[in-house]
Write a protein that holds these residues in place. Sequence first.
Motif, PDB file in Angstrom:
ATOM      1  N   UNK A 107      59.962 -65.995  74.520  1.00  0.00           N
ATOM      2  CA  UNK A 107      59.490 -64.820  75.256  1.00  0.00           C
ATOM      3  C   UNK A 107      59.020 -65.203  76.671  1.00  0.00           C
ATOM      4  N   UNK A 108      58.179 -66.235  76.727  1.00  0.00           N
ATOM      5  CA  UNK A 108      57.613 -66.641  78.025  1.00  0.00           C
ATOM      6  C   UNK A 108      58.696 -67.184  78.957  1.00  0.00           C
ATOM      7  N   UNK A 109      59.667 -67.849  78.372  1.00  0.00           N
ATOM      8  CA  UNK A 109      60.765 -68.386  79.196  1.00  0.00           C
ATOM      9  C   UNK A 109      61.670 -67.245  79.679  1.00  0.00           C
ATOM     10  N   UNK A 110      61.924 -66.264  78.806  1.00  0.00           N
ATOM     11  CA  UNK A 110      62.787 -65.134  79.190  1.00  0.00           C
ATOM     12  C   UNK A 110      62.156 -64.352  80.342  1.00  0.00           C
ATOM     13  N   UNK A 111      60.828 -64.250  80.332  1.00  0.00           N
ATOM     14  CA  UNK A 111      60.120 -63.553  81.413  1.00  0.00           C
ATOM     15  C   UNK A 111      60.071 -64.386  82.696  1.00  0.00           C
ATOM     16  N   UNK A 112      60.351 -65.686  82.552  1.00  0.00           N
ATOM     17  CA  UNK A 112      60.257 -66.579  83.718  1.00  0.00           C
ATOM     18  C   UNK A 112      58.842 -67.071  83.970  1.00  0.00           C
ATOM     19  N   UNK A 113      57.937 -66.848  83.006  1.00  0.00           N
ATOM     20  CA  UNK A 113      56.537 -67.242  83.206  1.00  0.00           C
ATOM     21  C   UNK A 113      56.302 -68.696  82.820  1.00  0.00           C
ATOM     22  N   UNK A 114      57.123 -69.197  81.907  1.00  0.00           N
ATOM     23  CA  UNK A 114      57.013 -70.601  81.508  1.00  0.00           C
ATOM     24  C   UNK A 114      58.395 -71.222  81.589  1.00  0.00           C
ATOM     25  N   UNK A 115      58.446 -72.418  82.176  1.00  0.00           N
ATOM     26  CA  UNK A 115      59.726 -73.111  82.279  1.00  0.00           C
ATOM     27  C   UNK A 115      59.970 -73.958  81.037  1.00  0.00           C
ATOM     28  N   UNK A 116      58.989 -74.812  80.718  1.00  0.00           N
ATOM     29  CA  UNK A 116      59.146 -75.636  79.519  1.00  0.00           C
ATOM     30  C   UNK A 116      57.801 -75.967  78.882  1.00  0.00           C
ATOM     31  N   UNK A 117      57.904 -76.424  77.636  1.00  0.00           N
ATOM     32  CA  UNK A 117      56.718 -76.833  76.879  1.00  0.00           C
ATOM     33  C   UNK A 117      56.682 -78.357  76.907  1.00  0.00           C
ATOM     34  N   UNK A 118      55.578 -78.937  77.344  1.00  0.00           N
ATOM     35  CA  UNK A 118      55.517 -80.404  77.389  1.00  0.00           C
ATOM     36  C   UNK A 118      54.274 -80.920  76.654  1.00  0.00           C
ATOM     37  N   UNK A 119      54.437 -82.107  76.104  1.00  0.00           N
ATOM     38  CA  UNK A 119      53.391 -82.772  75.318  1.00  0.00           C
ATOM     39  C   UNK A 119      52.994 -84.043  76.050  1.00  0.00           C
ATOM     40  N   UNK A 120      51.706 -84.311  76.120  1.00  0.00           N
ATOM     41  CA  UNK A 120      51.285 -85.547  76.764  1.00  0.00           C
ATOM     42  C   UNK A 120      49.918 -85.973  76.225  1.00  0.00           C
TER      43      UNK A 120
END
Length: 224
Positions: free
Chosen positions: A35-48
């Motif tokens: 959902x967030x990616x389709x809206x363009x609000x989030x590009x990717x999910x990253x772990x660190x």
Amino acid sequence: MLGRFIVFEGVEGGGKTTQLERSRQWLINSGWLTFLQAKGWVQQLVITREPGGTDLGRGLRQLLLQSTQEPIQDRAELLLYAADRAQHVEGFLRPHLTQRSLILCDRYTDSTIAYQGYGRGLDQTLIAQLNHIATNGLQSDLTLWLDLDVKTGLTRTHQRGKADRIEQADFTFHQRVQQGFTALAEANPHRIARINAAQPEVAVFQEIQVILSDRLTEWYGVRE
Ligand SMILES: Nc1ncnc2c1ncn2[C@@H]1O[C@H](COP(=O)(O)OP(=O)(O)O)[C@@H](O)[C@H]1O
Ligand SMILES: Cc1cn([C@H]2C[C@H](O)[C@@H](COP(=O)(O)OP(=O)(O)O)O2)c(=O)[nH]c1=O
């Protein structure tokens, strides 16, 4: 800042690594990420994680956690965590936030306040200054504090394998660290959410899921 920065904190064996991975999977499987990616609000999910979210940090992590003949001095330890953080913030966290990443991070500045401040007894003003130098003001948007009594946490880590240098510190050190997290959560009720980490894994994650859903809705609105 365009992305969002979520941190997992707590004493040894609280379940941070376990719950971070569950959170990652839930963000993918629940449809939130799509959902967030389709809206363009989030590009990717990253772990660190800290220490060790960069190449430099992985070297520092090894230096910090391996057992040593020569004791590491408290201020040297503090500066090594700060160096790891400075590299992580400028080289990884800020670039990712600028590119609208959703970041899940194992430990951040509250660990320094709890471990080097409450645990080692270093001056909190000095720690606040160093945290500011290392982060240049970057704070978490949400910190999930996995609240677990020290004895249970250390028992869990001992079952996992050989204790690292910090885990080997005496019991009262870890109790002071726990007092640190307790005080931090009281002082920052919106940024830091307390999770009862003494429950079975699934129940712990249910609490986290409620908080993540609420916070994502607060940040991005109701999911369509
Ligand atoms: N809720 C839980 N109940 C019992 N054991 C757990 C729970 N969560 C994690 N564990 C176990 O405890 C150990 C430490 O968990 P981990 O996620 O690595 O904690 P941390 O990253 O906070 O040190 C692991 O062996 C893990 O499988
Ligand atoms: C980030 C940070 C970690 N620490 C300590 C807490 C942990 O003992 C250790 C990092 O271990 P951690 O990442 O929690 O490892 P694991 O998941 O394998 O238990 O470093 C500090 O003392 N100060 C800090 O600022």
